[in-house]
Design a protein around this motif. Structure first.
Motif, PDB file in Angstrom:
ATOM      1  N   ARG A   1      11.419  -4.383   5.328  1.00 34.41           N
ATOM      2  CA  ARG A   1      10.205  -4.818   4.622  1.00 34.41           C
ATOM      3  C   ARG A   1       9.228  -5.548   5.531  1.00 34.41           C
ATOM      4  O   ARG A   1       8.030  -5.416   5.391  1.00 34.41           O
ATOM      5  N   LYS A   2       9.741  -6.340   6.464  1.00 33.67           N
ATOM      6  CA  LYS A   2       8.840  -7.060   7.363  1.00 33.67           C
ATOM      7  C   LYS A   2       7.997  -6.079   8.163  1.00 33.67           C
ATOM      8  O   LYS A   2       6.814  -6.306   8.400  1.00 33.67           O
ATOM      9  N   THR A   3       8.610  -4.977   8.590  1.00 31.49           N
ATOM     10  CA  THR A   3       7.874  -3.957   9.336  1.00 31.49           C
ATOM     11  C   THR A   3       6.813  -3.316   8.448  1.00 31.49           C
ATOM     12  O   THR A   3       5.689  -3.071   8.890  1.00 31.49           O
TER      13      THR A   3
ATOM     14  N   TYR B   1       5.232  -4.662   5.877  1.00 29.18           N
ATOM     15  CA  TYR B   1       4.128  -5.617   5.732  1.00 29.18           C
ATOM     16  C   TYR B   1       3.318  -5.704   7.023  1.00 29.18           C
ATOM     17  O   TYR B   1       2.096  -5.776   6.990  1.00 29.18           O
ATOM     18  N   SER B   2       3.991  -5.690   8.136  1.00 30.31           N
ATOM     19  CA  SER B   2       3.315  -5.778   9.423  1.00 30.31           C
ATOM     20  C   SER B   2       2.412  -4.562   9.652  1.00 30.31           C
ATOM     21  O   SER B   2       1.296  -4.687  10.139  1.00 30.31           O
TER      22      SER B   2
ATOM     23  N   LYS C   1      15.948  -2.308  11.886  1.00 35.05           N
ATOM     24  CA  LYS C   1      15.030  -3.182  12.606  1.00 35.05           C
ATOM     25  C   LYS C   1      14.572  -2.572  13.925  1.00 35.05           C
ATOM     26  O   LYS C   1      13.499  -2.892  14.409  1.00 35.05           O
TER      27      LYS C   1
END
Length: 188
Positions: free
Chosen positions: A167-169, A171-172, A134
């Motif tokens: 994964r959030k990164t 997508y971002s 993260k």
């Protein structure tokens, strides 16, 4: 093991599934638009493997089509699911072996654990690395390579494994919410 046929759930009278992983249409009489009867001979259906290797087919009832995965139809017909688990697991890891003895109902977590235990997936990022991932930042060179990899067809899982970002990164980045300055430097 002897072959046993049961009606496909929600398609009773139209299709049947066997405990060996076959699906067939049922011999029946259809009524045409002009009111005449039309006999339809039952036959065994053929399947094609999808991109992930699962056998798929299609039902056609009253000129409407529905696709299905063979292993799910076998499980729904032959394997009780009292805990209402969402996925069907192939015990031997062979996605095309749809015999009822090779299938079991699982949760998503159980299915994922099975895939790692049997070596079907090996790019797992462990929970101990989550904090590091993260905090990870991409350098401009890594960002350029990341975008090029995505444009050449890398999946999100492969990007996650290669760049060690969550994964959030991913997508971002792809939605252009982060690294806006680097996106602006890229050629249109």
């Amino acid at each position: 093991m002897s072959e046993v046929w049961k009606d496909v759930v929600n398609y009773e009278g139209y299709y049947q599934v066997s405990n060996t992983g076959k699906i067939r249409s049922v011999t029946r009489v259809a009524i045409r638009a002009n009111g005449r009867e039309h006999p339809i001979n039952g036959r065994e259906l053929r399947f094609k493997a999808d991109a992930k290797g699962y056998f798929r087919g299609a039902y056609c009832v009253n000129k409407k089509m529905w696709t299905y995965k063979v292993h799910r139809e076998v499980a729904k017909a032959f394997i009780p699911n009292p805990e209402n688990k969402a996925t069907v697991n192939h015990r031997d890891g062979n996605k095309q072996n749809n015999n009822v003895d090779n299938l079991e109902w699982n949760t998503f977590a159980e299915n994922l654990k099975h895939s790692f235990d049997t070596g079907l997936q090996d790019n797992f990022i462990g929970a101990s690395k989550i904090r590091q991932i993260k905090k990870r930042k991409l350098t401009p060179e890594m960002f350029t390579e990341f975008v090029d990899d995505r444009e050449s067809g890398f999946t999100h899982r492969r990007l996650q494994a290669k760049y060690a970002i969550d994964r959030k990164t991913i997508y971002s980045i792809l939605k252009k919410d982060t690294y806006k300055d680097l996106w602006n430097l890229r050629k249109p």
